[in-house]
Motif scaffolding. Structure first.
Motif, PDB file in Angstrom:
ATOM      1  N   LYS A   1       1.686  61.506  32.886  1.00  0.00           N
ATOM      2  CA  LYS A   1       0.636  61.257  33.881  1.00  0.00           C
ATOM      3  C   LYS A   1       0.718  59.830  34.405  1.00  0.00           C
ATOM      4  N   THR A   2       1.025  58.883  33.520  1.00  0.00           N
ATOM      5  CA  THR A   2       1.167  57.490  33.939  1.00  0.00           C
ATOM      6  C   THR A   2       2.267  57.335  34.979  1.00  0.00           C
ATOM      7  N   LEU A   3       3.403  57.994  34.767  1.00  0.00           N
ATOM      8  CA  LEU A   3       4.514  57.908  35.706  1.00  0.00           C
ATOM      9  C   LEU A   3       4.199  58.603  37.025  1.00  0.00           C
ATOM     10  N   LEU A   4       3.616  59.786  36.951  1.00  0.00           N
ATOM     11  CA  LEU A   4       3.353  60.573  38.157  1.00  0.00           C
ATOM     12  C   LEU A   4       2.214  59.999  38.996  1.00  0.00           C
ATOM     13  N   ALA A   5       1.441  59.069  38.421  1.00  0.00           N
ATOM     14  CA  ALA A   5       0.348  58.447  39.168  1.00  0.00           C
ATOM     15  C   ALA A   5       0.850  57.418  40.179  1.00  0.00           C
ATOM     16  N   ASN A   6       2.136  57.079  40.113  1.00  0.00           N
ATOM     17  CA  ASN A   6       2.722  56.110  41.040  1.00  0.00           C
ATOM     18  C   ASN A   6       3.387  56.865  42.194  1.00  0.00           C
ATOM     19  N   PRO A   7       2.756  56.925  43.374  1.00  0.00           N
ATOM     20  CA  PRO A   7       3.322  57.726  44.479  1.00  0.00           C
ATOM     21  C   PRO A   7       4.664  57.204  44.968  1.00  0.00           C
ATOM     22  N   THR A   8       4.872  55.891  44.927  1.00  0.00           N
ATOM     23  CA  THR A   8       6.162  55.357  45.363  1.00  0.00           C
ATOM     24  C   THR A   8       7.284  55.857  44.468  1.00  0.00           C
ATOM     25  N   LEU A   9       7.047  55.837  43.155  1.00  0.00           N
ATOM     26  CA  LEU A   9       8.030  56.347  42.207  1.00  0.00           C
ATOM     27  C   LEU A   9       8.311  57.818  42.469  1.00  0.00           C
ATOM     28  N   VAL A  10       7.264  58.594  42.697  1.00  0.00           N
ATOM     29  CA  VAL A  10       7.428  60.031  42.924  1.00  0.00           C
ATOM     30  C   VAL A  10       8.288  60.292  44.156  1.00  0.00           C
ATOM     31  N   TRP A  11       8.027  59.578  45.250  1.00  0.00           N
ATOM     32  CA  TRP A  11       8.781  59.812  46.481  1.00  0.00           C
ATOM     33  C   TRP A  11      10.214  59.298  46.386  1.00  0.00           C
ATOM     34  N   VAL A  12      10.435  58.231  45.618  1.00  0.00           N
ATOM     35  CA  VAL A  12      11.802  57.782  45.380  1.00  0.00           C
ATOM     36  C   VAL A  12      12.589  58.881  44.675  1.00  0.00           C
ATOM     37  N   VAL A  13      11.974  59.507  43.688  1.00  0.00           N
ATOM     38  CA  VAL A  13      12.637  60.585  42.954  1.00  0.00           C
ATOM     39  C   VAL A  13      12.906  61.778  43.867  1.00  0.00           C
ATOM     40  N   VAL A  14      11.960  62.081  44.765  1.00  0.00           N
ATOM     41  CA  VAL A  14      12.172  63.184  45.715  1.00  0.00           C
ATOM     42  C   VAL A  14      13.367  62.892  46.621  1.00  0.00           C
ATOM     43  N   ALA A  15      13.435  61.661  47.141  1.00  0.00           N
ATOM     44  CA  ALA A  15      14.572  61.285  47.992  1.00  0.00           C
ATOM     45  C   ALA A  15      15.879  61.381  47.222  1.00  0.00           C
ATOM     46  N   MET A  16      15.872  60.884  45.982  1.00  0.00           N
ATOM     47  CA  MET A  16      17.059  60.970  45.149  1.00  0.00           C
ATOM     48  C   MET A  16      17.463  62.420  44.923  1.00  0.00           C
ATOM     49  N   GLY A  17      16.470  63.288  44.761  1.00  0.00           N
ATOM     50  CA  GLY A  17      16.757  64.701  44.559  1.00  0.00           C
ATOM     51  C   GLY A  17      17.479  65.306  45.748  1.00  0.00           C
ATOM     52  N   CYS A  18      17.045  64.954  46.957  1.00  0.00           N
ATOM     53  CA  CYS A  18      17.722  65.461  48.158  1.00  0.00           C
ATOM     54  C   CYS A  18      19.164  64.962  48.226  1.00  0.00           C
ATOM     55  N   PHE A  19      19.357  63.673  47.981  1.00  0.00           N
ATOM     56  CA  PHE A  19      20.708  63.114  48.045  1.00  0.00           C
ATOM     57  C   PHE A  19      21.624  63.733  46.993  1.00  0.00           C
ATOM     58  N   GLN A  20      21.141  63.839  45.766  1.00  0.00           N
ATOM     59  CA  GLN A  20      21.993  64.370  44.709  1.00  0.00           C
ATOM     60  C   GLN A  20      22.250  65.866  44.889  1.00  0.00           C
TER      61      GLN A  20
ATOM     62  N   THR B   1      16.231  65.325  39.972  1.00  0.00           N
ATOM     63  CA  THR B   1      17.342  65.108  40.900  1.00  0.00           C
ATOM     64  C   THR B   1      18.557  65.956  40.565  1.00  0.00           C
ATOM     65  N   THR B   2      19.019  65.875  39.312  1.00  0.00           N
ATOM     66  CA  THR B   2      20.187  66.667  38.918  1.00  0.00           C
ATOM     67  C   THR B   2      19.775  67.955  38.237  1.00  0.00           C
ATOM     68  N   GLY B   3      18.479  68.232  38.270  1.00  0.00           N
ATOM     69  CA  GLY B   3      17.952  69.445  37.686  1.00  0.00           C
ATOM     70  C   GLY B   3      17.420  70.387  38.747  1.00  0.00           C
ATOM     71  N   VAL B   4      16.154  70.225  39.089  1.00  0.00           N
ATOM     72  CA  VAL B   4      15.514  71.144  40.024  1.00  0.00           C
ATOM     73  C   VAL B   4      16.235  71.180  41.372  1.00  0.00           C
ATOM     74  N   MET B   5      16.427  70.008  41.972  1.00  0.00           N
ATOM     75  CA  MET B   5      17.029  69.987  43.304  1.00  0.00           C
ATOM     76  C   MET B   5      18.498  70.416  43.279  1.00  0.00           C
ATOM     77  N   MET B   6      19.253  69.915  42.304  1.00  0.00           N
ATOM     78  CA  MET B   6      20.651  70.320  42.190  1.00  0.00           C
ATOM     79  C   MET B   6      20.738  71.820  41.875  1.00  0.00           C
ATOM     80  N   GLY B   7      19.794  72.323  41.076  1.00  0.00           N
ATOM     81  CA  GLY B   7      19.787  73.736  40.746  1.00  0.00           C
ATOM     82  C   GLY B   7      19.535  74.609  41.959  1.00  0.00           C
ATOM     83  N   LEU B   8      18.554  74.218  42.784  1.00  0.00           N
ATOM     84  CA  LEU B   8      18.276  74.977  43.999  1.00  0.00           C
ATOM     85  C   LEU B   8      19.489  74.954  44.930  1.00  0.00           C
TER      86      LEU B   8
END
Length: 418
Positions: free
Chosen positions: A227-246, A366-373
């Protein structure tokens, strides 16, 4: 304009000379990790094909463990956080993964259920062994911050070994049956486990840089840490962008070797093509430290995103071999530059005490959900349009680029994000 820098550079603009033994041990361990991935990533699809599986079946087998990382990544990350020493969970994860890989050799006993047997065994084995990577990344980042050496040194050594493995196994496949791929992967898993026990130092997770140490409650639940990590929206969106790239690499990882062999290239040429990409990756990691610091991770993410879109767009046109060598060199940006910028941003935007969990969560998405899809879609796309599937990967990169541009514009006007 100020910018995010790698952790040690806040305290040491010119980092002091590192303890060679620590840096060397980390590099040696990355060697074992990439001996395994250098075989499983480009060549396991060929092994599955040799077992009579279709492109769609191969895509599904490769995709399922990636998709399950949405759950397995955080669970394994929280589980690993419960160990005092960094190396302990790596020992057990690699050993158990190698055992499940070895069980795939019993495929004749699966009879008509062979596909399902492969699906279960590969899912478990891959989930366990690939969970080592975010843990060693987090460990190396922390030790680099404390002892003043560049994280990219041991990571680049691993990439160099990836190149050597690509070339060697590609050559062996011209002399031996595809069964050598599975044997290699099993032995690599056992080697990673042994290396974690014998090479990595018994470093404690409490051994953090003094200026960055954060008090933590040992009774804090895994859910509270997430919850502490997911409360940071900047971190969350960085991970989303990384997921698209990877995820834009999913078609490449799953079917490039099959496509190249279908175009008449030998196993040796395929190995060299993979090697060109990773040589470029190693060169980027080893030669661009000062440039990366000047550019900063946000702008590097944007530059690499533009080149990523270009890479996959050209690959969709089935370029001749003479052009393919140059396009493969863009791996330095589509993967290495984006990977390092993402690691840096995730580590910087996360509380230091949650570094391992943050990297595990990043890898899970990034290398899980997005790479899996992406991999799941890639199997069906390959069966229908072959190399045209790279066009979809260009679209994914474009989505990641858009997110990176928006985040960059926001951080320019928000000092707390820099």
């Amino acid at each position: 304009m100020s910018r995010i820098t790698i952790p040690f550079s806040r305290k040491h603009p010119h980092p002091p000379r590192a303890d060679l033994s620590t840096r060397a041990r980390q590099a040696m361990f990355y060697t074992f990790v990439y001996i395994g991935t250098g075989a499983s990533l480009p060549y396991m699809p060929l092994w599955f094909q040799a077992q009579g599986l279709s492109g769609s079946e191969i895509g599904l087998i490769l995709a399922v463990p990636l998709l399950l990382r949405a759950a397995s990544g955080p669970v394994i990350g929280v589980w690993a956080d419960n160990f005092k020493l960094y190396r302990t969970p790596m020992i057990w994860l690699a050993l158990a993964g190698a055992i499940f890989y070895a069980l795939m050799a019993a495929s004749p006993a699966f009879a008509d259920y062979r596909f399902y047997g492969f699906l279960v065994l590969w899912t478990v084995g891959y989930t366990l062994t690939t969970s080592v990577s975010p843990l060693i990344d987090a460990m190396t980042f922390q030790l680099a911050a404390k002892e003043g050496f560049a994280y990219t040194f041991p990571r680049a050594i691993g990439s160099a070994v990836f190149v050597a493995t690509n070339i060697l196994l590609g050559f062996l496949l011209t002399l031996m049956a595809p069964d050598i791929i599975l044997v290699w992967v099993v032995l690599a898993g056992l080697g990673i486990s042994a290396a974690a026990a014998l090479i990595l130092q018994p470093k404690s997770k409490d051994d953090l840089p003094d200026a960055e140490a954060i008090d933590t409650d040992p009774r804090e639940s895994g859910a509270a840490r997430l919850k502490t990590l997911l409360a940071n929206p900047t971190l969350v969106w960085v991970v989303v962008a990384m997921g698209c790239f990877q995820a834009s690499h999913s078609f490449y990882y799953g079917f490039s070797t099959i496509i190249w062999k279908g175009e008449g290239y030998s196993g040796t040429i395929c190995g060299y093509l993979w090697a060109v990409g990773v040589v470029a990756e190693v060169a980027y990691m080893g030669l661009t430290l000062n440039w990366r610091r000047r550019v900063g991770p946000w702008r590097m993410l944007i530059l690499a995103g533009v080149l990523s879109v270009a890479r996959w767009g050209i690959m969709a046109l089935s370029p001749p071999l003479s052009v393919l060598w140059f396009i493969q060199a863009l791996h330095a940006f589509s993967f290495a530059a984006i990977y390092l910028a993402g690691l840096e941003l995730v580590q910087t935007l996360s509380p230091r005490r949650l570094g391992s969990l943050a990297q595990s969560l990043n890898a899970a998405f990034t290398t899980g959900v997005m790479m899996g899809l992406g991999t799941l879609a890639s199997g069906a796309v390959y069966d229908r349009i072959g190399s045209g599937g790279y066009a979809l990967m260009a679209g994914l990169s474009a989505a990641g680029l858009l997110i990176a541009v928006v985040l960059y514009r926001i951080q320019r006007s928000a000092p707390q994000l820099r």
